[in-house]
Scaffold this motif. Structure first.
Motif, PDB file in Angstrom:
ATOM      1  N   PRO A 362      59.382  56.868  35.908  1.00  0.00           N
ATOM      2  CA  PRO A 362      60.308  56.291  35.274  1.00  0.00           C
ATOM      3  C   PRO A 362      59.487  56.279  34.093  1.00  0.00           C
ATOM      4  O   PRO A 362      59.175  57.181  33.411  1.00  0.00           O
ATOM      5  N   ALA A 363      60.440  55.071  32.359  1.00  0.00           N
ATOM      6  CA  ALA A 363      60.056  55.808  30.536  1.00  0.00           C
ATOM      7  C   ALA A 363      58.211  55.932  30.872  1.00  0.00           C
ATOM      8  O   ALA A 363      58.144  54.634  31.439  1.00  0.00           O
ATOM      9  N   LEU A 364      58.575  56.490  30.285  1.00  0.00           N
ATOM     10  CA  LEU A 364      57.150  57.191  29.287  1.00  0.00           C
ATOM     11  C   LEU A 364      56.235  55.800  29.204  1.00  0.00           C
ATOM     12  O   LEU A 364      56.620  54.593  28.572  1.00  0.00           O
ATOM     13  N   ASN A 365      55.197  55.185  29.480  1.00  0.00           N
ATOM     14  CA  ASN A 365      54.417  54.243  29.420  1.00  0.00           C
ATOM     15  C   ASN A 365      54.107  53.508  30.196  1.00  0.00           C
ATOM     16  O   ASN A 365      53.667  52.267  30.194  1.00  0.00           O
ATOM     17  N   THR A 366      55.800  53.548  31.818  1.00  0.00           N
ATOM     18  CA  THR A 366      55.815  52.673  31.936  1.00  0.00           C
ATOM     19  C   THR A 366      54.285  52.348  33.081  1.00  0.00           C
ATOM     20  O   THR A 366      53.957  53.695  33.123  1.00  0.00           O
ATOM     21  N   PRO A 367      54.066  51.187  33.390  1.00  0.00           N
ATOM     22  CA  PRO A 367      52.839  50.834  33.906  1.00  0.00           C
ATOM     23  C   PRO A 367      52.687  51.668  35.058  1.00  0.00           C
ATOM     24  O   PRO A 367      54.081  50.694  36.024  1.00  0.00           O
ATOM     25  N   PHE A 368      51.679  51.984  36.064  1.00  0.00           N
ATOM     26  CA  PHE A 368      51.645  52.057  38.051  1.00  0.00           C
ATOM     27  C   PHE A 368      50.894  51.438  38.482  1.00  0.00           C
ATOM     28  O   PHE A 368      50.640  50.627  37.355  1.00  0.00           O
ATOM     29  N   ALA A 369      50.954  50.380  40.099  1.00  0.00           N
ATOM     30  CA  ALA A 369      50.264  49.554  40.158  1.00  0.00           C
ATOM     31  C   ALA A 369      48.680  49.660  39.545  1.00  0.00           C
ATOM     32  O   ALA A 369      48.458  48.497  39.700  1.00  0.00           O
ATOM     33  N   PRO A 370      47.989  50.582  40.466  1.00  0.00           N
ATOM     34  CA  PRO A 370      46.716  50.691  39.769  1.00  0.00           C
ATOM     35  C   PRO A 370      46.402  49.817  38.335  1.00  0.00           C
ATOM     36  O   PRO A 370      45.702  49.468  37.829  1.00  0.00           O
ATOM     37  N   TYR A 371      47.824  50.442  37.362  1.00  0.00           N
ATOM     38  CA  TYR A 371      47.054  49.097  36.016  1.00  0.00           C
ATOM     39  C   TYR A 371      47.027  48.233  36.423  1.00  0.00           C
ATOM     40  O   TYR A 371      46.362  47.569  35.466  1.00  0.00           O
ATOM     41  N   TYR A 372      47.666  47.131  37.203  1.00  0.00           N
ATOM     42  CA  TYR A 372      48.305  46.191  37.130  1.00  0.00           C
ATOM     43  C   TYR A 372      46.980  45.948  38.120  1.00  0.00           C
ATOM     44  O   TYR A 372      46.212  44.305  38.177  1.00  0.00           O
ATOM     45  N   GLY A 373      45.782  46.070  39.026  1.00  0.00           N
ATOM     46  CA  GLY A 373      44.626  45.784  39.438  1.00  0.00           C
ATOM     47  C   GLY A 373      43.898  46.152  38.463  1.00  0.00           C
ATOM     48  O   GLY A 373      43.236  44.868  37.958  1.00  0.00           O
ATOM     49  N   LEU A 374      43.915  46.914  37.354  1.00  0.00           N
ATOM     50  CA  LEU A 374      43.065  46.512  36.034  1.00  0.00           C
ATOM     51  C   LEU A 374      43.173  45.295  35.835  1.00  0.00           C
ATOM     52  O   LEU A 374      42.605  44.206  35.234  1.00  0.00           O
ATOM     53  N   LYS A 375      44.211  45.435  35.518  1.00  0.00           N
ATOM     54  CA  LYS A 375      44.614  43.750  34.788  1.00  0.00           C
ATOM     55  C   LYS A 375      44.411  42.745  35.246  1.00  0.00           C
ATOM     56  O   LYS A 375      43.359  41.628  35.022  1.00  0.00           O
ATOM     57  N   MET A 376      44.409  42.607  36.383  1.00  0.00           N
ATOM     58  CA  MET A 376      44.112  41.460  37.394  1.00  0.00           C
ATOM     59  C   MET A 376      42.603  41.309  37.233  1.00  0.00           C
ATOM     60  O   MET A 376      42.257  40.370  37.775  1.00  0.00           O
ATOM     61  N   LEU A 377      41.439  42.318  37.491  1.00  0.00           N
ATOM     62  CA  LEU A 377      40.449  42.283  37.286  1.00  0.00           C
ATOM     63  C   LEU A 377      39.772  41.550  36.459  1.00  0.00           C
ATOM     64  O   LEU A 377      38.835  41.072  35.641  1.00  0.00           O
ATOM     65  N   SER A 378      41.016  42.119  35.085  1.00  0.00           N
ATOM     66  CA  SER A 378      40.410  41.123  33.589  1.00  0.00           C
ATOM     67  C   SER A 378      40.778  39.380  33.416  1.00  0.00           C
ATOM     68  O   SER A 378      40.321  39.255  32.920  1.00  0.00           O
ATOM     69  N   THR A 379      41.600  38.892  34.514  1.00  0.00           N
ATOM     70  CA  THR A 379      41.201  37.806  34.812  1.00  0.00           C
ATOM     71  C   THR A 379      40.668  37.577  35.523  1.00  0.00           C
ATOM     72  O   THR A 379      40.299  36.238  35.973  1.00  0.00           O
ATOM     73  N   PHE A 380      40.124  37.999  36.847  1.00  0.00           N
ATOM     74  CA  PHE A 380      39.414  37.973  37.549  1.00  0.00           C
ATOM     75  C   PHE A 380      37.756  37.455  37.228  1.00  0.00           C
ATOM     76  O   PHE A 380      36.836  36.799  37.189  1.00  0.00           O
ATOM     77  N   ALA A 381      37.522  38.764  36.312  1.00  0.00           N
ATOM     78  CA  ALA A 381      36.067  38.637  35.948  1.00  0.00           C
ATOM     79  C   ALA A 381      35.980  39.223  34.234  1.00  0.00           C
ATOM     80  O   ALA A 381      35.644  39.842  34.281  1.00  0.00           O
ATOM     81  N   ARG A 382      35.506  37.968  33.882  1.00  0.00           N
ATOM     82  CA  ARG A 382      35.571  38.350  33.005  1.00  0.00           C
ATOM     83  C   ARG A 382      33.925  38.556  31.658  1.00  0.00           C
ATOM     84  O   ARG A 382      32.925  38.533  32.695  1.00  0.00           O
ATOM     85  N   PRO A 383      33.239  39.627  30.574  1.00  0.00           N
ATOM     86  CA  PRO A 383      32.265  39.741  30.693  1.00  0.00           C
ATOM     87  C   PRO A 383      30.884  38.089  30.161  1.00  0.00           C
ATOM     88  O   PRO A 383      31.911  37.364  29.443  1.00  0.00           O
ATOM     89  N   GLY A 384      29.954  38.439  30.728  1.00  0.00           N
ATOM     90  CA  GLY A 384      29.407  37.040  30.776  1.00  0.00           C
ATOM     91  C   GLY A 384      29.634  36.103  32.073  1.00  0.00           C
ATOM     92  O   GLY A 384      28.447  35.447  32.326  1.00  0.00           O
ATOM     93  N   ASP A 385      29.987  36.883  32.739  1.00  0.00           N
ATOM     94  CA  ASP A 385      30.596  35.931  34.532  1.00  0.00           C
ATOM     95  C   ASP A 385      29.419  37.078  34.988  1.00  0.00           C
ATOM     96  O   ASP A 385      28.777  37.188  34.512  1.00  0.00           O
ATOM     97  N   GLN A 386      29.256  35.841  35.840  1.00  0.00           N
ATOM     98  CA  GLN A 386      27.878  36.198  36.986  1.00  0.00           C
ATOM     99  C   GLN A 386      28.714  36.632  38.708  1.00  0.00           C
ATOM    100  O   GLN A 386      29.181  35.488  38.724  1.00  0.00           O
ATOM    101  N   PHE A 387      28.611  38.096  38.823  1.00  0.00           N
ATOM    102  CA  PHE A 387      28.953  37.837  40.519  1.00  0.00           C
ATOM    103  C   PHE A 387      28.620  37.468  41.376  1.00  0.00           C
ATOM    104  O   PHE A 387      27.267  37.191  40.913  1.00  0.00           O
ATOM    105  N   VAL A 388      28.843  36.241  42.636  1.00  0.00           N
ATOM    106  CA  VAL A 388      28.638  35.962  43.373  1.00  0.00           C
ATOM    107  C   VAL A 388      29.192  36.814  44.617  1.00  0.00           C
ATOM    108  O   VAL A 388      30.011  37.121  44.321  1.00  0.00           O
ATOM    109  N   ARG A 389      28.279  36.418  45.625  1.00  0.00           N
ATOM    110  CA  ARG A 389      28.781  36.991  46.757  1.00  0.00           C
ATOM    111  C   ARG A 389      29.939  35.928  47.443  1.00  0.00           C
ATOM    112  O   ARG A 389      29.754  35.199  47.538  1.00  0.00           O
ATOM    113  N   ALA A 390      31.377  37.705  48.822  1.00  0.00           N
ATOM    114  CA  ALA A 390      32.031  36.372  48.511  1.00  0.00           C
ATOM    115  C   ALA A 390      32.136  37.952  49.869  1.00  0.00           C
ATOM    116  O   ALA A 390      31.534  38.756  50.002  1.00  0.00           O
TER     117      ALA A 390
END
Length: 675
Positions: A362-390
């Protein structure tokens, strides 16, 4: 310049047993499969650092530093950018923006890179040229970056993948030093660190290590007395602040690729264990950075997105302070169809608009699927959050969770089934969610954006096939309790552990007691409680690994967040009627020759030595000086050789992931001391 990263496929590790995923196109069951996810807020893991989400940026990329790319990366939550690009780090000269033997795109100099970093709200991690550079060149770069320009560049790696300089046979990394041994590299790291810290004592210096179970991990090269990691850590350990790992897991199918994140806890455990063993006093200050990673399958499609979200989460949970995807742009290599979508074999997060046989990207700079994997991570875990077991009771569902300072809880769910949805029931320990529908973020196969809506409930969600889902929950009530206790430490024997921790700060009411919990999968088992800041526990299993947390409870009954996790390992007994010494005599990063020396008193005639592999990825394939049998993860060797003066038995074993050696052996049922 795509050949730079293709070389990793030549060094696969042995595949681990993968979860079986139904083939695309097969009929689903009459009813939607179900799964149960347990989220345990008492089982604290690492805190999310401000360097967590990273990418690699390279000087061959004409889009480096452009506003379009900086805005895309910033919008995905990227907070670390690595420069000047993998193996180019060992040929790049920053002063004139050249890389002899490689291509440097116009407008990709250091200042341009830093402009993009600042626009994205990120920070840099820089590779200082070890292969064809000098300590003075690196020190001058520090001076320019932090004194002249005031960029405040904190993290500096000394070279890139220098174990690939030909010393072990493979030769892809530039290294002009006559001596290419790990000893020479380690001494070079010391010289670089001294020169760079003389300019700015605040910089953090990183040394290259081999990743556990990835070539050439475990190999002792010609003329060496120890492995790369042992040598580098023993010499450079007192002078460095972090170590550098790269991870390109091997897999031939999407199902195998999506099973690989289960190796992360063992991989990081082994890396940390090596740091502790070899880096000298105060080694706890040394961080772990994973500065290159990519998916082995589905580089531009949904498997890559699912792998990215799952692997980043697992690595960060286990204390890695930055994970950097390879890379922003790389270029397509071959067109195929993966999960019903076109895949270009392009390691980049963003399209390079490459045209291949059969079609163009696709056109230059079109995000591929892994880009959205990273973007989902920024929605999920933010600096200062503590991971807990799941955790989930279904191997095709991965679960991660993070607790936020405001009391919210975010849960990331990964459905690895390409054909079937999952109806997930969520259970919570140590957390009570509000009754309102949570905010749910979803990324599905073939999508070009993440959707968001209030839907489902805190206890039930339907996950689309091959999807990422994040739900953000609010607490039923907001209670301000005491601060979490500090980082625990422990001393261990074969069956006991004494755990100590810094006191928690009270919040309005005195601390009444501390509760110590062991993590057992996604649930917790209370080991005990005390009014003090130390607890001794017994009846532990020798040679076993445990992860524990400490929580504080005040006189009003309010409970703190979990302390940072502590992983401890029990030992063999100090004394016994038998002793056992296991050595890794020869290793090739997917198998090894093991030697066991056994001594005992009072044993006449036949005897049986028993041990259990720490993982299911390890298997004895042959042995000598005894009869060897492996059932499950338990290994026995039977012999009648005399033991009073000691005897030696040996074996060959394969391993398909991090090779954690057993620490406990029994001889005719008697637990042996370490020899």
């Amino acid at each position: 310049m795509t050949a730079r990263r293709l070389r990793w496929t030549a060094w696969p590790v042995i595949a681990v047993l993968a979860a079986v995923v139904p083939a695309a196109g097969t009929a689903g069951a009459a009813t939607t499969p179900g799964a149960t996810v347990t989220v345990n807020a008492r089982a604290g893991l690492a805190t999310v650092p401000d360097t967590a989400l990273g990418v690699n940026h390279a000087v061959w990329d004409s889009q480096l530093g452009t506003d379009t790319v900086a805005d895309l990366l910033g919008g995905a939550g990227v907070r670390t950018m690595r420069y000047p690009g993998g193996s180019y780090g060992d040929i790049y000269h920053w002063k004139d923006n050249t890389a002899p033997g490689g291509y440097v795109a116009p407008g990709t100099d250091f200042d341009t890179f830093m402009g993009g970093v600042r626009r994205a709200g990120a920070q840099p991690i820089i590779i200082a040229n070890y292969g064809t550079g000098t300590p003075q060149e690196a020190a001058d770069w520090v001076r320019y970056a932090n004194v002249t320009k005031g960029y405040g560049v904190k993290y500096w790696e000394i070279g890139n993948e220098l174990y690939g300089n030909g010393h072990y046979g493979a030769n892809w990394e530039a290294d002009n030093h006559e001596d290419k041994s790990p000893t020479a590299y380690a001494n070079g790291v010391v010289a670089y660190a001294d020169a760079m810290k003389a300019v700015d004592p605040g910089v953090k210096i990183g040394a290259v290590l081999t990743t556990p179970a990835n070539w050439p991990d475990g190999i002792v090269g010609s003329g060496d007395t120890a492995t790369w990691n042992q040598t580098v850590l023993s010499i450079a350990g007192p002078h460095i602040d972090f170590v550098i790992l790269h991870w390109y897991p091997s897999a031939s199918t999407a199902a195998e690729a999506l099973s690989r994140p289960e190796q992360v806890s063992d991989m990081t455990y082994l890396a940390r264990d090596q740091i502790t063993r070899y880096a000298g006093a105060g080694s706890g200050r040394i961080g772990i950075a994973l500065t290159e990673m990519n998916s082995p399958v589905g580089l531009n499609t949904q498997p890559g997105a699912l792998f990215a979200a799952d692997a980043y989460s697992a690595l960060l949970e286990n204390g890695v302070f930055t994970v950097d995807w390879w890379d922003v742009h790389n270029g397509g290599t071959a067109l195929s169809t993966v999960a019903g979508q076109p895949d270009y074999g392009d390691s980049g997060l963003l399209s390079s608009a490459t045209c291949l046989d059969g079609g163009c990207e696709p056109a230059l700079n079109t995000p591929f699927a892994p880009y959205y994997g990273l973007k989902m991570l920024s929605t999920f875990a933010r600096p200062g959050d503590q991971f807990v077991r799941a955790g989930a009771d279904d191997p095709l569902v991965a679960a991660h969770a993070a607790r936020r300072p405001n009391g919210d809880l975010a849960v990331l769910l990964v459905n690895k089934d390409p054909d079937n949805a999952r109806v997930v029931t969520l259970d919570y320990a140590g957390y009570t969610p509000a009754a309102a529908a949570p905010q749910v973020f979803t990324f599905t196969n073939g999508a070009t954006s993440i959707t968001s809506a209030a839907s489902g409930s805190a206890t039930s969600q339907t996950l689309p096939p091959y999807s990422l889902t994040t739900l953000v929950l609010h607490p039923a009530t907001v209670v301000s309790g005491p601060a979490a206790p500090g980082q625990p430490t422990a001393t261990t024997t074969d069956r006991t552990a004494t755990i100590s921790w810094p006191a928690a700060a009270p919040a309005g009411h005195p601390i009444a007691k501390y509760e110590v919990y062991r993590q057992a999968g996604a649930v917790s088992e209370e080991w005990g409680e005390t009014a003090g800041t130390s607890l001794s526990v017994g009846n532990l299993v020798p040679g076993s690994r445990y992860t524990v947390n400490v929580l504080a409870r005040d006189t009003a009954g309010r409970v703190s967040w979990a302390s940072p996790p502590l992983t401890l390992t029990t030992t063999a007994p100090a004394e016994s009627s038998c002793t056992v010494r296991l050595t890794d005599a020869n290793d090739w990063a997917s198998g090894f020759v093991g030697g066991i020396h056994v001594t005992a008193t009072g044993v006449v005639g036949d005897w049986t030595l028993t041990f259990t592999w720490p993982t299911l990825r390890q298997r004895v394939t042959s042995g000598w000086n005894g009869t060897w049998v492996q059932e499950g993860s338990t290994v026995t060797v039977t012999s009648s050789a005399p033991l009073a003066t000691g005897t030696d038995v040996g074996f060959v074993a394969d391993y398909g992931g991090p090779n954690i050696l057993p620490a406990a052996f029994t001889l005719n049922g008697v637990l042996c001391a370490a020899g």
